[in-house]
Scaffold this motif. Structure first.
Motif, PDB file in Angstrom:
ATOM      1  N   GLU A 480       0.763  -1.237   0.021  1.00 46.00           N
ATOM      2  CA  GLU A 480       0.088  -0.057   0.103  1.00 46.00           C
ATOM      3  C   GLU A 480       0.896   1.332  -0.012  1.00 46.00           C
ATOM      4  OE1 GLU A 480      -2.687   0.054   3.427  1.00 46.00           O
ATOM      5  OE2 GLU A 480      -3.358  -2.074   3.067  1.00 46.00           O
ATOM      6  N   PHE A 481       0.216   2.295  -0.686  1.00 47.16           N
ATOM      7  CA  PHE A 481       1.094   3.671  -0.420  1.00 47.16           C
ATOM      8  C   PHE A 481       0.586   4.302   0.714  1.00 47.16           C
ATOM      9  CE2 PHE A 481       0.976   8.034  -1.721  1.00 47.16           C
ATOM     10  CZ  PHE A 481       2.374   8.220  -1.965  1.00 47.16           C
ATOM     11  N   ARG A 482       1.494   4.251   1.498  1.00 45.90           N
ATOM     12  CA  ARG A 482       1.149   5.143   2.795  1.00 45.90           C
ATOM     13  C   ARG A 482       2.476   5.844   3.349  1.00 45.90           C
ATOM     14  NH1 ARG A 482       1.600   4.040   8.283  1.00 45.90           N
ATOM     15  NH2 ARG A 482       2.568   2.098   7.892  1.00 45.90           N
ATOM     16  N   PRO A 483       2.555   7.082   3.006  1.00 43.57           N
ATOM     17  CA  PRO A 483       3.720   8.119   2.999  1.00 43.57           C
ATOM     18  C   PRO A 483       3.993   8.008   4.891  1.00 43.57           C
ATOM     19  CG  PRO A 483       2.390   9.125   1.583  1.00 43.57           C
ATOM     20  CD  PRO A 483       1.329   8.094   1.973  1.00 43.57           C
ATOM     21  N   GLU A 484       3.187   7.748   5.587  1.00 42.80           N
ATOM     22  CA  GLU A 484       3.225   8.252   6.873  1.00 42.80           C
ATOM     23  C   GLU A 484       4.050   6.948   7.496  1.00 42.80           C
ATOM     24  OE1 GLU A 484       0.139  10.444   5.685  1.00 42.80           O
ATOM     25  OE2 GLU A 484       0.287   8.523   5.528  1.00 42.80           O
ATOM     26  N   ARG A 485       4.396   5.782   6.722  1.00 44.36           N
ATOM     27  CA  ARG A 485       5.128   4.739   7.297  1.00 44.36           C
ATOM     28  C   ARG A 485       6.653   5.282   7.395  1.00 44.36           C
ATOM     29  NH1 ARG A 485       4.337   0.204   4.971  1.00 44.36           N
ATOM     30  NH2 ARG A 485       2.747   0.856   3.572  1.00 44.36           N
ATOM     31  N   TRP A 486       6.959   6.292   6.947  1.00 40.42           N
ATOM     32  CA  TRP A 486       8.441   6.759   6.853  1.00 40.42           C
ATOM     33  C   TRP A 486       8.657   7.412   8.392  1.00 40.42           C
ATOM     34  CZ3 TRP A 486      11.982   4.656   4.218  1.00 40.42           C
ATOM     35  CH2 TRP A 486      11.549   4.179   2.828  1.00 40.42           C
ATOM     36  N   GLU A 487       7.642   7.711   9.177  1.00 44.01           N
ATOM     37  CA  GLU A 487       7.848   8.412  10.293  1.00 44.01           C
ATOM     38  C   GLU A 487       8.396   7.324  11.377  1.00 44.01           C
ATOM     39  OE1 GLU A 487       3.911   9.583  11.524  1.00 44.01           O
ATOM     40  OE2 GLU A 487       3.595  11.125   9.984  1.00 44.01           O
ATOM     41  N   ASP A 488       8.401   6.142  11.135  1.00 40.81           N
ATOM     42  CA  ASP A 488       8.725   4.911  11.923  1.00 40.81           C
ATOM     43  C   ASP A 488       8.817   3.618  11.128  1.00 40.81           C
ATOM     44  OD1 ASP A 488       9.860   3.410  14.033  1.00 40.81           O
ATOM     45  OD2 ASP A 488       7.854   3.173  14.887  1.00 40.81           O
ATOM     46  N   ILE A 489       9.826   3.623  10.203  1.00 41.43           N
ATOM     47  CA  ILE A 489      10.083   2.153   9.445  1.00 41.43           C
ATOM     48  C   ILE A 489      10.491   0.976  10.369  1.00 41.43           C
ATOM     49  CG2 ILE A 489      10.222   3.589   7.450  1.00 41.43           C
ATOM     50  CD1 ILE A 489      13.079   3.072   7.486  1.00 41.43           C
ATOM     51  N   PRO A 490      10.424   0.002  10.067  1.00 41.11           N
ATOM     52  CA  PRO A 490      10.761  -1.215  10.601  1.00 41.11           C
ATOM     53  C   PRO A 490      12.266  -1.450  10.818  1.00 41.11           C
ATOM     54  CG  PRO A 490       8.839  -1.901   9.126  1.00 41.11           C
ATOM     55  CD  PRO A 490       9.259  -0.383   8.536  1.00 41.11           C
ATOM     56  N   GLN A 491      12.572  -2.037  11.875  1.00 43.81           N
ATOM     57  CA  GLN A 491      14.061  -2.037  11.863  1.00 43.81           C
ATOM     58  C   GLN A 491      14.536  -2.961  10.900  1.00 43.81           C
ATOM     59  OE1 GLN A 491      16.242  -0.670  14.192  1.00 43.81           O
ATOM     60  NE2 GLN A 491      17.843  -1.811  13.100  1.00 43.81           N
ATOM     61  N   ALA A 492      13.902  -3.998  10.300  1.00 49.01           N
ATOM     62  CA  ALA A 492      14.482  -4.828   9.385  1.00 49.01           C
ATOM     63  C   ALA A 492      14.894  -4.123   8.270  1.00 49.01           C
ATOM     64  CB  ALA A 492      13.288  -5.761   9.167  1.00 49.01           C
ATOM     65  N   THR A 493      14.323  -3.089   7.755  1.00 47.38           N
ATOM     66  CA  THR A 493      14.823  -2.174   6.558  1.00 47.38           C
ATOM     67  C   THR A 493      16.042  -1.983   6.570  1.00 47.38           C
ATOM     68  OG1 THR A 493      14.238  -0.276   7.620  1.00 47.38           O
ATOM     69  CG2 THR A 493      12.554  -1.406   6.179  1.00 47.38           C
ATOM     70  N   SER A 494      16.720  -1.889   7.827  1.00 43.41           N
ATOM     71  CA  SER A 494      18.329  -1.668   7.771  1.00 43.41           C
ATOM     72  C   SER A 494      19.000  -2.504   7.238  1.00 43.41           C
ATOM     73  CB  SER A 494      18.708  -1.209   9.324  1.00 43.41           C
ATOM     74  OG  SER A 494      18.541  -2.477  10.061  1.00 43.41           O
ATOM     75  N   GLN A 495      18.623  -3.668   6.922  1.00 41.11           N
ATOM     76  CA  GLN A 495      19.342  -4.644   6.518  1.00 41.11           C
ATOM     77  C   GLN A 495      19.344  -4.934   4.928  1.00 41.11           C
ATOM     78  OE1 GLN A 495      21.280  -6.736   8.459  1.00 41.11           O
ATOM     79  NE2 GLN A 495      20.372  -5.328   9.966  1.00 41.11           N
ATOM     80  N   VAL A 499      21.664   2.605  -1.185  1.00 39.78           N
ATOM     81  CA  VAL A 499      22.506   4.015  -1.263  1.00 39.78           C
ATOM     82  C   VAL A 499      21.567   5.096  -0.806  1.00 39.78           C
ATOM     83  CG1 VAL A 499      21.835   4.505  -3.777  1.00 39.78           C
ATOM     84  CG2 VAL A 499      24.009   5.195  -2.793  1.00 39.78           C
ATOM     85  N   TRP A 500      20.321   4.820  -0.532  1.00 42.43           N
ATOM     86  CA  TRP A 500      19.251   5.917  -0.280  1.00 42.43           C
ATOM     87  C   TRP A 500      18.151   5.281   0.579  1.00 42.43           C
ATOM     88  CZ3 TRP A 500      14.443   6.971  -2.330  1.00 42.43           C
ATOM     89  CH2 TRP A 500      13.674   8.086  -1.864  1.00 42.43           C
ATOM     90  N   ALA A 501      17.803   5.740   1.589  1.00 46.19           N
ATOM     91  CA  ALA A 501      16.524   5.430   2.411  1.00 46.19           C
ATOM     92  C   ALA A 501      16.047   3.944   2.574  1.00 46.19           C
ATOM     93  CB  ALA A 501      15.391   6.293   1.423  1.00 46.19           C
ATOM     94  N   ASN A 502      17.347   3.136   2.749  1.00 44.05           N
ATOM     95  CA  ASN A 502      16.803   1.689   2.947  1.00 44.05           C
ATOM     96  C   ASN A 502      15.876   1.055   1.738  1.00 44.05           C
ATOM     97  OD1 ASN A 502      16.630   3.369   5.879  1.00 44.05           O
ATOM     98  ND2 ASN A 502      17.718   1.423   5.869  1.00 44.05           N
TER      99      ASN A 502
END
Length: 579
Positions: A480-495, A499-502
């Motif tokens: 889903e397109f939900r811009p608000e998710r970027w206020e607190d993205i899951p820790q798993a995205t750090s893996q 080069v930009w924005a996980n």
């Protein structure tokens, strides 16, 4: 008597050719069977291949959701067959993907992929150069290893933050021109194919910002823009998928590149393939020749003019005030810090220009189109973004002002996540390797594996979009397109290698997208100007727009496939008082 010799002469020519092709085909079949029977990956599950020649290629080409369906059936790791039954290993595993992207000496672009790129973007001058192009006539996306590193070192200054900061004014200027074109149409609300116009404005932007060259694609005097027209036919017509398939087949089977036909009497000599006055008898080849010839004609003209400007100046000080990427590139190339043997040749400089055309024009216009589509379906997000944009008092914001807007940043990130312009990429193992996995994999016999043995020559399919929308990483609402998710993205995205924005959108490692900063600020500039001037609503019912099943995720109208790529929206002039 002479006529009676013709059948004999023809048979003397055709029989050896047919025999050669048959031997070539049998050799390839034997190769495929041998690799299949001896591959350490033969126990990896995957879909059945319906045809030896086309493999699963047609299924993937006709259905943008095909690999998603296979993941549901076979799991995140599976094998499928490309053209000529060449095996591809699909691996939706972050540890494996990170390993592939960072070990660029082991995993490189496949020879057939490079061959396809070289035929499109290489600057070879003879048929021999077309079949075996000189490295000194190729752009950055057509080379590997030390040659790639050499070119990247010289190109980097043109894409640095200071340079993009200077170019922001050009992005805004062209966005304003598009706004003025749409304003009369949108006065009482209008159905506008926004993709068509966004492709025009991004062509104008890349011309001005990259080369200080005016394409005038936004002009509305009724005169068609030749470069825009051929790009439309090549990439956006309903036949473009089939044409791209034939070009890929030629790249995979080199002998097909030698099949040429003699041009008709009076045929336009400028319509050439690989700079040879022949047109290959495959779908779209004449058009492909037009695009290639036009790009290099403009490229040579641009280079000659830029070099003349340099020669006309007493020294290079005049170049310090220039903003276009080519001038910065030429300046970096002439720097005394660059050894003579490491500098780009004129052919290499010209070879960068088609790369800028396609990479900087098609992907950005596609991204902005998807952003407007997503916002048209999410009126709350559109209102929230517009309110934030109006907190900037000027209509000519700087790069730093655009980057200071948190919700605009979230909208761009969410667009590039859900609607990543490039859907996947490929690499080939140049030697045997062991691929680490983040989770154990169970093969079709139930045996568990913590890693996979990768044989030399194996094609690796890296699913960019699937990583960006993986529910195991992003949560159950990942698609889903939900811009608000970027206020607190899951820790798993750090893996995720990034080069930009996980995000995997711009890849990672030595081959990450060199122009990602250029693209992001351009997208923000276009959204800034357009959202402050217009409101966007869907022109098609829910589900009426879907992505094309190609490497580049272009929007198409489900009910109008004959139109090719298209994104109609209802565009209204924004009136704050009315609201």
């Amino acid at each position: 008597m002479a006529h009676s010799l013709y059948p004999t002469m023809i048979s003397q020519i055709l029989l050896p050719v047919a025999g050669t092709l048959l031997c070539y085909a049998l050799f390839h079949v034997c190769q495929v069977l041998y690799h299949e029977l001896t591959s350490p990956l033969r126990c990896v599950a995957g879909p059945r291949s319906p045809n030896f020649i086309t493999g699963n290629f047609k299924e993937v080409a006709n259905d943008p959701d095909r690999t998603s369906k296979w993941r549901s059936e076979f799991g995140p790791i599976f094998r499928f067959k490309s053209l000529f039954s060449i095996s591809e290993l699909h691996a939706l595993d972050i540890k494996a993907i990170s390993h592939i992207l960072t070990h660029n000496t082991i995993y490189q672009k496949a020879p057939f992929g490079l061959a396809n790129t070289k035929r499109s973007l290489g600057n070879g001058m003879l048929i021999e150069a077309a079949l075996l192009p000189s490295l000194r006539s190729l752009g950055i996306i057509s080379v590997e290893l030390d040659e790639h590193k050499r070119q990247r070192k010289i190109l980097n200054p043109a894409f640095g933050v200071p340079q993009i900061r200077l170019l922001t004014e050009t992005f805004i200027e062209k966005a304003v021109q598009l706004r003025e074109v749409w304003a009369p149409m949108a006065h009482n609300a209008a159905r506008i194919d926004v993709l068509v116009w966004l492709r025009r404005v991004t062509l104008d932007i890349i011309g001005q910002a990259a080369f200080n060259y005016d394409f005038d694609a936004l002009q509305t005097n009724g005169k068609p823009n030749e470069l825009n027209e051929v790009f439309t036919q090549l990439f956006h017509s309903p036949h473009s998928q089939r044409q791209q398939g034939f070009r890929l087949a030629q790249a995979m089977v080199p002998i097909l590149r030698l099949v040429v036909s003699t041009p008709r009497p009076g045929a336009r000599s400028e319509l050439i393939i690989d700079n040879v006055a022949h047109v290959q008898p495959f779908p779209g080849q004449r058009l492909f020749a037009q695009v290639r010839a036009k790009m290099f004609s403009i490229g040579n003209e641009i280079l000659a003019r830029s070099k003349a400007d340099i020669r006309a100046s007493e020294d290079q000080k005049k170049l310090s005030s220039t903003k276009d990427l080519l001038s910065i590139l030429l300046k970096a190339n002439l720097s005394p810090d660059v050894p003579e043997g490491q500098r780009l040749s004129d052919a290499e400089v010209v070879a960068q220009i088609p790369t800028f055309f396609i990479a900087g024009h098609e992907t950005t216009s596609t991204a902005v189109s998807w952003a407007l589509h997503a916002l048209s379906l999410n009126s709350a997000a559109q209102r929230k973004l517009r309110e934030e944009l109006f907190t900037i008092s000027t209509e000519n914001p700087t790069m730093d002002e655009l980057n200071s807007l948190p919700y605009l940043e979230s909208v761009v990130r969410e667009t590039m996540r859900v609607h990543s312009p490039i859907v996947f990429t490929q690499r080939m193992a140049m030697q045997d390797d062991v691929l680490p996995l983040s989770k154990p994999y169970a093969d079709k016999h139930g045996k568990s594996h913590d890693s996979l043995i990768i044989p030399k020559g194996q094609i690796m399919h890296i699913p960019i979009l699937a990583v960006n929308t993986d529910k195991g990483i992003w949560g159950e609402d990942a698609t889903e397109f939900r811009p608000e998710r970027w206020e607190d993205i899951p820790q798993a995205t750090s893996q995720i290698p990034s080069v930009w924005a996980n995000l995997l959108t711009f890849l990672a490692g030595p081959h990450n997208c060199i122009g990602f900063r250029f693209s992001l600020v351009e997208i923000k500039a276009l959204l800034f100007i357009l959202l402050r001037a217009f409101e966007f609503e869907p022109a098609e019912p829910k589900g009426g727009i879907r992505p094309s099943a190609t490497l580049l995720q272009r929007p198409t109208v489900v009910a109008e496939p004959e139109k090719g790529s298209s994104l109609p929206l209802i565009v209204k002039r924004y009136d704050a008082d009315r609201l």
